[in-house]
Motif scaffolding. Structure first.
Motif: not given
Length: 301
Positions: A199-203, A211-213, A234-238
């Motif tokens: 679970s991501i909790h960053t700006p 951040l999450i690629d 923050v997460v790369d959707e592709t």
């Protein structure tokens, strides 16, 4: 008497209290060019995530000479150029205690929905499908939850997840938190390898990158779940969609998107994705707490 603009709305009880204190409150959303002009007539502006207060807007407000404070009605302030505003003599505040519980509960909601096929079952059953044998889920108890970032929301989530029997690990850019010895700290790469749910909790990243690629997703456990109720981008959707299609990830829970309203229909319609329209802090209780904090901040001005 202060003239206050709430660009993304404000709880009615907070508006009433501010008006009872003699202040004037206007609730109206402005596009960026219009906001630059509007802020010249206000002492305080209260924004949520929809309004971005960037340098050109701050320049116009400073030139007007009236704006004293920008309040982010929520936790993060990455939609505001904070240092730039403060260098111009405009204070920036937020309401850090208001929506933590609400966001933490939404994260859990996505986790449970994915683990037990709740969301997709609502779709397929209404289409006349009875996929009892297909929807063999997993339990949260005994699984490892990896928290990327360990602020107020993460603290709330860690408590709730622990109560459900999950093992909680975390990473944090400032290092381990001595006040929370019950949770194991580790570096991001190690956390990604060990967590069943991340679970991501960053700006948002300052450089605008994810951040999450693809590289980080590749480090995650096969069959893990990724939840992002923090910030779009923050997460790369592709990369996320590719991992879902390949089976690398079992599922994803998403409340925030690179573009909002969300337009990535392949991701939105994926059967292994649980989606919500940026509603992390959208509970009656959170909005009341936000309003109360906003009032207290304005009282201190």
């Amino acid at each position: 008497m202060l003239k206050i603009l709430a660009t993304d709305g404000l709880d009615k009880s907070a508006v009433k209290e501010l008006e009872a204190l003699g202040h004037e409150v206007h609730e109206q959303f402005y596009e960026p060019e219009d906001l630059k002009e509007a802020l010249k007539d206000y002492d305080v502006v209260v924004v949520r995530s929809a309004t971005k207060v960037r340098e050109p807007i701050i320049d116009a407000a400073a030139e007007g000479g009236r704006l004293k404070m920008i309040i982010r009605a929520g936790v993060g302030v990455d939609n505001i150029d904070v240092k730039y505003a403060e260098d111009k003599g405009i204070k920036v505040r937020n309401t850090p205690n208001s929506s933590s519980a609400s966001v933490a509960e939404l994260v859990l909601g996505h986790m449970l929905s994915l683990a037990r096929f709740v969301g997709i079952s609502n779709v397929t059953m209404r289409n006349g499908e009875w996929n009892k044998k297909k929807y063999k889920g997993v339990e949260l108890a005994g699984k490892t939850l990896g928290l990327v970032g360990f602020g107020r929301i993460s603290h709330e989530l860690a408590k709730k997840a622990s109560a459900l029997g999950m093992n909680v690990i975390y990473t944090n850019r400032s290092g381990p938190k001595d006040d929370y010895p019950q949770y194991a700290y580790m570096e991001l790469d190690e956390l990604l390898k060990k967590a069943d749910f991340v679970s991501i909790h960053t700006p948002a990243m300052k450089d605008g990158k994810a951040l999450i690629d693809a590289e980080k997703i590749a480090q995650m456990k096969d069959g893990a779940y990724l939840i992002n109720c923090a910030r779009g981008g923050v997460v790369d959707e592709t990369a996320l969609l590719k991992a879902l299609n390949s089976g690398k990830l079992s599922g994803a829970g998403i409340d925030v998107f690179e573009v909002e309203p969300a337009k990535n229909t392949d991701l939105l319609n994926h059967p292994n994705v649980s989606v919500t329209p940026h509603i992390g802090g959208s509970t009656s209780e959170a909005q009341m707490r936000i309003g109360e904090e906003v009032v207290e901040v304005i009282k201190s001005l």
